[in-house]
Design a protein around this motif. Structure first.
Motif, PDB file in Angstrom:
ATOM      1  N   HIS A  11      40.164  42.763  41.225  1.00 35.70           N
ATOM      2  CA  HIS A  11      39.304  42.890  40.044  1.00 35.70           C
ATOM      3  C   HIS A  11      38.223  41.805  40.036  1.00 35.70           C
ATOM      4  CE1 HIS A  11      37.953  43.658  36.003  1.00 35.70           C
ATOM      5  NE2 HIS A  11      38.224  42.410  35.677  1.00 35.70           N
ATOM      6  N   ASP A  12      38.593  40.575  40.351  1.00 38.79           N
ATOM      7  CA  ASP A  12      37.626  39.473  40.397  1.00 38.79           C
ATOM      8  C   ASP A  12      36.558  39.729  41.462  1.00 38.79           C
ATOM      9  OD1 ASP A  12      39.006  38.217  38.378  1.00 38.79           O
ATOM     10  OD2 ASP A  12      39.992  36.759  39.695  1.00 38.79           O
ATOM     11  N   GLU A  14      35.620  42.629  42.622  1.00 40.48           N
ATOM     12  CA  GLU A  14      34.801  43.749  42.151  1.00 40.48           C
ATOM     13  C   GLU A  14      33.744  43.248  41.155  1.00 40.48           C
ATOM     14  OE1 GLU A  14      35.490  47.600  39.341  1.00 40.48           O
ATOM     15  OE2 GLU A  14      37.017  47.194  40.865  1.00 40.48           O
ATOM     16  N   THR A  15      34.120  42.345  40.266  1.00 38.87           N
ATOM     17  CA  THR A  15      33.184  41.791  39.284  1.00 38.87           C
ATOM     18  C   THR A  15      32.079  41.000  39.979  1.00 38.87           C
ATOM     19  OG1 THR A  15      34.939  41.655  37.631  1.00 38.87           O
ATOM     20  CG2 THR A  15      32.984  40.309  37.243  1.00 38.87           C
ATOM     21  N   VAL A  16      32.438  40.203  40.965  1.00 36.78           N
ATOM     22  CA  VAL A  16      31.448  39.409  41.700  1.00 36.78           C
ATOM     23  C   VAL A  16      30.467  40.320  42.430  1.00 36.78           C
ATOM     24  CG1 VAL A  16      31.136  37.821  43.650  1.00 36.78           C
ATOM     25  CG2 VAL A  16      32.890  37.354  41.937  1.00 36.78           C
ATOM     26  N   HIS A  18      29.717  43.432  41.683  1.00 36.40           N
ATOM     27  CA  HIS A  18      28.901  44.123  40.679  1.00 36.40           C
ATOM     28  C   HIS A  18      27.813  43.196  40.136  1.00 36.40           C
ATOM     29  CE1 HIS A  18      28.108  46.170  36.753  1.00 36.40           C
ATOM     30  NE2 HIS A  18      28.035  47.187  37.590  1.00 36.40           N
ATOM     31  N   ASP A  19      28.154  41.947  39.845  1.00 40.27           N
ATOM     32  CA  ASP A  19      27.164  40.980  39.353  1.00 40.27           C
ATOM     33  C   ASP A  19      26.082  40.725  40.391  1.00 40.27           C
ATOM     34  OD1 ASP A  19      28.409  40.738  36.912  1.00 40.27           O
ATOM     35  OD2 ASP A  19      29.439  38.863  37.412  1.00 40.27           O
ATOM     36  N   THR A  45      23.739  36.399  37.264  1.00 40.09           N
ATOM     37  CA  THR A  45      24.530  37.363  36.492  1.00 40.09           C
ATOM     38  C   THR A  45      25.987  36.939  36.508  1.00 40.09           C
ATOM     39  OG1 THR A  45      23.016  39.102  37.209  1.00 40.09           O
ATOM     40  CG2 THR A  45      25.062  39.803  36.202  1.00 40.09           C
ATOM     41  N   HIS A  46      26.610  36.981  35.334  1.00 38.86           N
ATOM     42  CA  HIS A  46      28.036  36.681  35.219  1.00 38.86           C
ATOM     43  C   HIS A  46      28.642  37.684  34.246  1.00 38.86           C
ATOM     44  CE1 HIS A  46      31.742  34.456  35.273  1.00 38.86           C
ATOM     45  NE2 HIS A  46      31.747  34.463  33.956  1.00 38.86           N
ATOM     46  N   ALA A  47      29.540  38.518  34.759  1.00 39.25           N
ATOM     47  CA  ALA A  47      30.226  39.533  33.959  1.00 39.25           C
ATOM     48  C   ALA A  47      29.239  40.430  33.211  1.00 39.25           C
ATOM     49  CB  ALA A  47      31.211  38.874  33.004  1.00 39.25           C
ATOM     50  N   GLY A  48      28.146  40.785  33.867  1.00 36.95           N
ATOM     51  CA  GLY A  48      27.162  41.689  33.277  1.00 36.95           C
ATOM     52  C   GLY A  48      26.116  41.021  32.416  1.00 36.95           C
TER      53      GLY A  48
END
Length: 115
Positions: A11-12, A14-16, A18-19, A45-48
């Motif tokens: 999950h982490d 994936e977030t990185v 995506h950002d 960008t951090h968490a959108g």
């Protein structure tokens, strides 16, 4: 226990990713709109949440930068408090923020004779 750690790590990651994708899309949008914007505006960008920093010449450009960033899919919020606008005094000669200093003196309006 290992499955939980892998899911959390996944999950982490994936977030990185995506950002990073959002940051790239915002920078591309700025550069397409005006190449100078892409060069002078820093995007993180951090968490959108997209943080914009740097300098623009006018308030209209500032609004344009925020609107372009907001138009990118996946952007949740915009933080533009570090996005600065050059402020010039009437009659002064604008100088880019990173210009080398020079000893050259330009005549001001006060130096000119009233002929």
């Amino acid at each position: 226990m290992k499955l939980h750690s892998f899911r959390n790590y996944s999950h982490d990651l994936e977030t990185v990713v995506h950002d990073t994708w959002i940051t790239t899309k915002v920078k591309s949008a700025l550069t397409r709109a005006e190449p100078a914007l892409g060069m002078n505006i820093h995007v993180k960008t951090h968490a959108g949440t997209v943080s914009l920093s740097g300098r623009v010449n006018t308030h209209r450009q500032c609004e344009q930068v925020v609107a372009l960033a907001r138009s990118v899919p996946g952007v949740v919020e915009i933080d533009a408090r570090d996005l600065l606008t050059h402020v010039f005094t009437p009659g002064s000669h604008p100088v880019p923020p990173n210009a080398e200093e020079t000893t050259e003196r330009r005549p001001s309006s006060e130096d000119q004779d009233d002929h």
